[in-house]
Motif scaffolding. Structure first.
Motif, PDB file in Angstrom:
ATOM      1  N   MET A   1      46.224  36.907  41.892  1.00 43.62           N
ATOM      2  CA  MET A   1      45.296  36.845  42.929  1.00 43.62           C
ATOM      3  C   MET A   1      44.889  38.049  42.708  1.00 43.62           C
ATOM      4  SD  MET A   1      48.477  34.828  45.199  1.00 43.62           S
ATOM      5  CE  MET A   1      49.748  35.395  44.824  1.00 43.62           C
ATOM      6  N   SER A   2      45.982  39.180  42.707  1.00 42.25           N
ATOM      7  CA  SER A   2      44.681  39.958  43.494  1.00 42.25           C
ATOM      8  C   SER A   2      43.572  40.311  42.789  1.00 42.25           C
ATOM      9  CB  SER A   2      46.401  41.705  42.956  1.00 42.25           C
ATOM     10  OG  SER A   2      45.094  42.578  42.850  1.00 42.25           O
ATOM     11  N   LEU A   3      43.880  40.282  41.146  1.00 45.61           N
ATOM     12  CA  LEU A   3      42.152  39.969  40.417  1.00 45.61           C
ATOM     13  C   LEU A   3      41.708  38.864  40.921  1.00 45.61           C
ATOM     14  CD1 LEU A   3      44.133  40.743  37.040  1.00 45.61           C
ATOM     15  CD2 LEU A   3      42.917  42.386  38.561  1.00 45.61           C
ATOM     16  N   GLN A   4      41.840  38.552  41.070  1.00 40.12           N
ATOM     17  CA  GLN A   4      40.756  37.459  42.095  1.00 40.12           C
ATOM     18  C   GLN A   4      39.903  37.817  43.226  1.00 40.12           C
ATOM     19  OE1 GLN A   4      41.600  33.134  43.541  1.00 40.12           O
ATOM     20  NE2 GLN A   4      40.488  32.620  41.597  1.00 40.12           N
ATOM     21  N   ASP A   5      40.781  38.076  43.748  1.00 37.58           N
ATOM     22  CA  ASP A   5      40.500  39.346  45.285  1.00 37.58           C
ATOM     23  C   ASP A   5      39.311  40.722  44.770  1.00 37.58           C
ATOM     24  OD1 ASP A   5      41.777  37.522  46.743  1.00 37.58           O
ATOM     25  OD2 ASP A   5      43.449  38.679  47.329  1.00 37.58           O
ATOM     26  N   LEU A   6      39.736  41.457  43.824  1.00 35.34           N
ATOM     27  CA  LEU A   6      38.446  42.009  43.434  1.00 35.34           C
ATOM     28  C   LEU A   6      38.051  41.689  43.193  1.00 35.34           C
ATOM     29  CD1 LEU A   6      41.307  44.600  41.853  1.00 35.34           C
ATOM     30  CD2 LEU A   6      40.047  45.030  43.695  1.00 35.34           C
TER      31      LEU A   6
ATOM     32  N   VAL B   1      39.819  25.806  38.347  1.00 34.62           N
ATOM     33  CA  VAL B   1      39.248  26.005  39.371  1.00 34.62           C
ATOM     34  C   VAL B   1      40.429  26.963  40.124  1.00 34.62           C
ATOM     35  CG1 VAL B   1      38.341  24.947  41.252  1.00 34.62           C
ATOM     36  CG2 VAL B   1      38.335  23.232  40.097  1.00 34.62           C
ATOM     37  N   HIS B   2      39.667  28.283  40.316  1.00 30.95           N
ATOM     38  CA  HIS B   2      39.985  29.464  40.600  1.00 30.95           C
ATOM     39  C   HIS B   2      40.475  28.761  41.678  1.00 30.95           C
ATOM     40  CE1 HIS B   2      37.036  31.823  37.196  1.00 30.95           C
ATOM     41  NE2 HIS B   2      38.315  31.768  37.093  1.00 30.95           N
ATOM     42  N   GLY B   3      40.273  28.461  43.140  1.00 25.85           N
ATOM     43  CA  GLY B   3      40.552  28.450  44.056  1.00 25.85           C
ATOM     44  C   GLY B   3      42.024  27.720  43.654  1.00 25.85           C
ATOM     45  N   ARG B   4      42.262  26.487  43.016  1.00 21.30           N
ATOM     46  CA  ARG B   4      43.288  25.702  42.603  1.00 21.30           C
ATOM     47  C   ARG B   4      44.372  26.551  42.290  1.00 21.30           C
ATOM     48  NH1 ARG B   4      41.798  21.824  39.608  1.00 21.30           N
ATOM     49  NH2 ARG B   4      40.732  20.719  41.368  1.00 21.30           N
ATOM     50  N   MET B   5      43.534  27.732  41.025  1.00 19.48           N
ATOM     51  CA  MET B   5      44.487  28.852  40.426  1.00 19.48           C
ATOM     52  C   MET B   5      45.786  29.909  41.245  1.00 19.48           C
ATOM     53  SD  MET B   5      42.437  29.454  37.030  1.00 19.48           S
ATOM     54  CE  MET B   5      43.836  30.510  36.137  1.00 19.48           C
ATOM     55  N   LYS B   6      44.574  29.762  42.601  1.00 19.53           N
ATOM     56  CA  LYS B   6      45.078  30.999  43.454  1.00 19.53           C
ATOM     57  C   LYS B   6      46.513  29.895  44.414  1.00 19.53           C
ATOM     58  CE  LYS B   6      43.579  34.229  46.860  1.00 19.53           C
ATOM     59  NZ  LYS B   6      42.911  35.676  47.210  1.00 19.53           N
ATOM     60  N   ASP B   7      45.984  29.165  44.650  1.00 17.32           N
ATOM     61  CA  ASP B   7      46.243  28.349  45.630  1.00 17.32           C
ATOM     62  C   ASP B   7      48.428  27.967  44.404  1.00 17.32           C
ATOM     63  OD1 ASP B   7      45.185  28.272  47.307  1.00 17.32           O
ATOM     64  OD2 ASP B   7      44.872  26.211  46.585  1.00 17.32           O
TER      65      ASP B   7
END
Length: 123
Positions: free
Chosen positions: A66-71, A25-31
């Protein structure tokens, strides 16, 4: 990479491998990335990962992820964002940096980090 790591390369085309792939889960991965992107881990991460800090390569991966997910979120959800070819090339370059950092993480630390990014932690 995580799915193959946990079920083994000979089983990379199995349902188990596909389930693990879809379990991220991308949100969990970012956390999870946020929690390891620091010189000294927080107390909870120290307890979970059984280490005081992660390698520089793990931190590079976390930062770039995190940077790529924000983009990606901006590109997907902000209708006013204009993505130039140079932006896409830069994102590809960053993803290569992240992939190289991920490949350089020692196997035991990598398994720990991938597990941290995959599972939902209980309080």
């Amino acid at each position: 990479m995580a799915a193959v790591r946990f079920v083994g390369a000979p089983h990379s085309h199995t349902a188990a491998c596909a389930l693990i792939d879809r379990g991220f889960v991308h949100g969990r991965m970012k956390d999870g990335c946020r929690s390891i992107d620091r010189p000294i881990l927080g107390q909870r991460q120290q307890t979970l990962l059984r280490r005081r800090s992660v390698s520089p390569e793990a931190r590079v991966f976390a930062t770039v992820f995190m940077s790529l997910q924000d983009l990606r979120h901006k590109a997907d959800y902000d209708p006013q964002v204009v993505v130039q070819r140079s932006d896409a090339v830069d994102a590809c370059d960053k993803s290569e940096v992240a992939a190289q950092a991920l490949a350089a993480i020692e196997p035991v630390e990598l398994a720990d980090i991938l597990a941290l990014l995959l599972v939902e932690l209980r309080a």
